[in-house]
Enzyme design. Structure first.
Site, PDB file in Angstrom:
ATOM      1  N   CYS A 281       0.832  -1.206   0.000  1.00  0.00           N
ATOM      2  CA  CYS A 281       0.000   0.000   0.000  1.00  0.00           C
ATOM      3  C   CYS A 281       0.864   1.253   0.000  1.00  0.00           C
ATOM      4  CB  CYS A 281      -0.957   0.000   1.185  1.00  0.00           C
ATOM      5  SG  CYS A 281      -0.147   0.069   2.786  1.00  0.00           S
ATOM      6  N   GLU A 383      -5.989   1.812  -8.037  1.00  0.00           N
ATOM      7  CA  GLU A 383      -4.804   1.112  -7.547  1.00  0.00           C
ATOM      8  C   GLU A 383      -4.606  -0.188  -8.334  1.00  0.00           C
ATOM      9  OE1 GLU A 383      -3.028   0.152  -3.150  1.00  0.00           O
ATOM     10  OE2 GLU A 383      -5.141  -0.292  -3.487  1.00  0.00           O
TER      11      GLU A 383
END
Length: 500
Positions: A281, A383
């Protein structure tokens, strides 16, 4: 077929739900185990067990709880190689990267070892005539953590380390994709001296998540995962009266100013964009060079750098990264690359056809590089979570600053420059929660806190550090008075100071 069981009441627990999920070896593509998926009743059993342990554990003095943390840290370090190899066998990251995963979690355990000092409250003597006021932080009760596949050691330790040290008992619901290391950590916690049921591990899917969020005896939930699920966890948990911190997705940018040390930038980008196959992340999947000259040089040097990167099995000490976690995730990454091509981005290096000899069925994907990516593209907005680096060109510092500031995600950002004034201005103005200055992956040290902004985080409190301590405790403030008419004035009535 090896079964991975729950860990409840200090021991392996075989559930009766009859539901299982496959756990793969990402290097070979083979199913290596199956993990149990809990029912609502099995989750309740874990909660009741943790509730029974809470009174004794919360009343244990902080120094004794800290000694358990010290011993847990020692045991994890003593078993580092075993844990790293186990982690790599289910996740796919190389063993050295797995050791880093464990070590960063241990740093939070080190912070938790100082809990006697961190838990000290505030005290005011003489707040009024014969009146003292003091505060104390007390544990919440049974609390829970729901953790992702990409850091199966670090993120659980981020959560349960502080939560247990302050006196809570804990239910961990790890990812069902790589569940063995969390179970092993719970075993080591018992070996370290924690009473049974202080740390329980319950495997599961959405049903287990909902059981946690709806259980009336679970008082707080910490989550790390995708933003859509983070939002769901935050809403459902809050609706059920729980304290919730829910960390979501990211699209971290790296801003490269013309004066940056390009040798260092290329080295940092290689590790931050492609390390751990991009399954972080806090990876750096977007690079924003300022000016055409900077962009052209960065592209040319990245094109030369990528062929030097070695993709291998997780046990290959020379590999820069290994396979991704599942075939489904590999297909998702490849789909995003195709989306980028369809949207008009220039695919400079295509890693989709990568295959490792002898491991053709493994979940491998090579490094990819896009140039001329624009902010209107879905492949930029969302993402990808894989080894894909996108170049978004900016004409000026102000334009570069605006890109991460306007993006829906606000987890991390980095700027590469030798200009201290520009770096200072950028750090103050950028609308992102964690900033690196010539640091490509700005994950704060354990005694600071981790947390993004915007759709990267839901809730008001960050992970670990003093923010974590606040999240896992509640404040009680006491106003005390011990009247004695012989020592006080004739009028010894209770008086609170006022403006009058």
């Amino acid at each position: 077929m090896r079964d991975i069981n729950h860990f409840i009441d200090g021991a392996s627990f075989i559930g009766a739900s009859g539901r299982f999920a496959d756990v793969f070896n990402p290097n070979t593509g083979e199913v290596q185990a199956r993990v149990q998926l809990a029912s609502v009743s099995e989750m309740d059993r874990a909660v009741q067990s943790a509730q029974a342990a809470f009174e004794g554990w919360s009343s244990t003095n902080p120094q004794r709880r800290a000694r358990v943390m010290f011993e847990f840290k020692r045991l994890v370090e003593a078993n580092m190689q075993e844990l790293a190899e186990l982690l790599s066998s289910e996740h796919g990251k190389v063993v050295a990267d797995s050791k880093g995963d464990i070590q960063r979690g241990l740093e939070v355990i080190e912070f938790a070892c100082g809990i006697p000092h961190a838990l000290k409250g505030e005290y005011t003597w003489g707040a009024g005539p014969g009146i003292d006021v003091y505060s104390m932080r007390q544990p919440l009760g049974v609390v829970s953590g729901i953790t992702p596949f990409n850091f199966p050691a670090m993120i659980p330790m981020w959560m349960f380390g502080v939560a247990i040290a302050v006196g809570n008992t804990f239910i961990l619901k790890p990812s069902e994709r790589d569940p063995s290391v969390p179970v092993r950590l719970a075993e080591l916690m018992m070996e370290a001296g924690a009473p049974k049921s202080v740390l329980n591990v319950v495997h599961g899917d959405k049903g287990a998540v909902d059981a946690i969020l709806e259980h009336p005896q679970v008082h707080a939930v910490s989550f790390v995962g995708s933003s859509d699920i983070a939002h769901y966890v935050y809403q459902l948990g809050a609706a059920n009266g729980k304290r919730v911190q829910a960390m979501g997705g990211a699209k971290n940018h790296g801003i490269v100013l013309p004066d940056a040390d390009m040798d260092q930038v290329i080295k940092d980008l290689s590790g931050a964009a492609y390390g751990s196959a991009g399954e972080r992340c806090m990876a750096l999947p977007v690079v924003v060079p300022v000016g055409k000259k900077t962009a052209d040089e960065l592209r040319e040097r990245m094109v030369a750098e990528i062929p030097t990167m070695r993709v291998g099995v997780s046990t290959d000490a020379g590999a820069h990264y290994g396979p991704v976690v599942t075939q489904t995730h590999r297909d998702k990454i490849a789909g995003w690359i195709e989306t980028g091509v369809r949207e008009g981005a220039e695919l400079v290096v295509d890693g989709r056809d990568f295959s490792l000899q002898g491991y053709e069925k493994g979940f491998f994907i090579g490094p990819s590089l896009f140039d001329n990516v624009t902010t209107e593209m879905e492949s930029y907005k969302e993402e990808i979570f894989g080894p894909v680096l996108q170049i978004v060109r900016a004409a000026s510092f102000e334009e570069a600053l605006s890109l991460p500031s306007k993006h829906q995600y606000g987890n991390g950002v980095a700027i590469f420059t030798q200009n201290g004034r520009a770096a200072r201005d950028f750090a103050a103005r950028v609308n992102v929660g964690m900033v690196g200055i010539n640091v490509p992956i700005p994950v704060p040290v354990a005694y600071h806190t981790f947390g993004g902004w915007k759709r990267s985080a839901f809730g008001d409190t960050n992970q670990h550090g003093m923010e974590g301590l606040k999240f896992w405790t509640k404040v009680k403030t006491v106003t005390a008075r011990w009247p004695d008419s012989e020592l006080e004035h004739a009028d010894s009535s209770f008086v609170i100071p006022t403006m009058a």
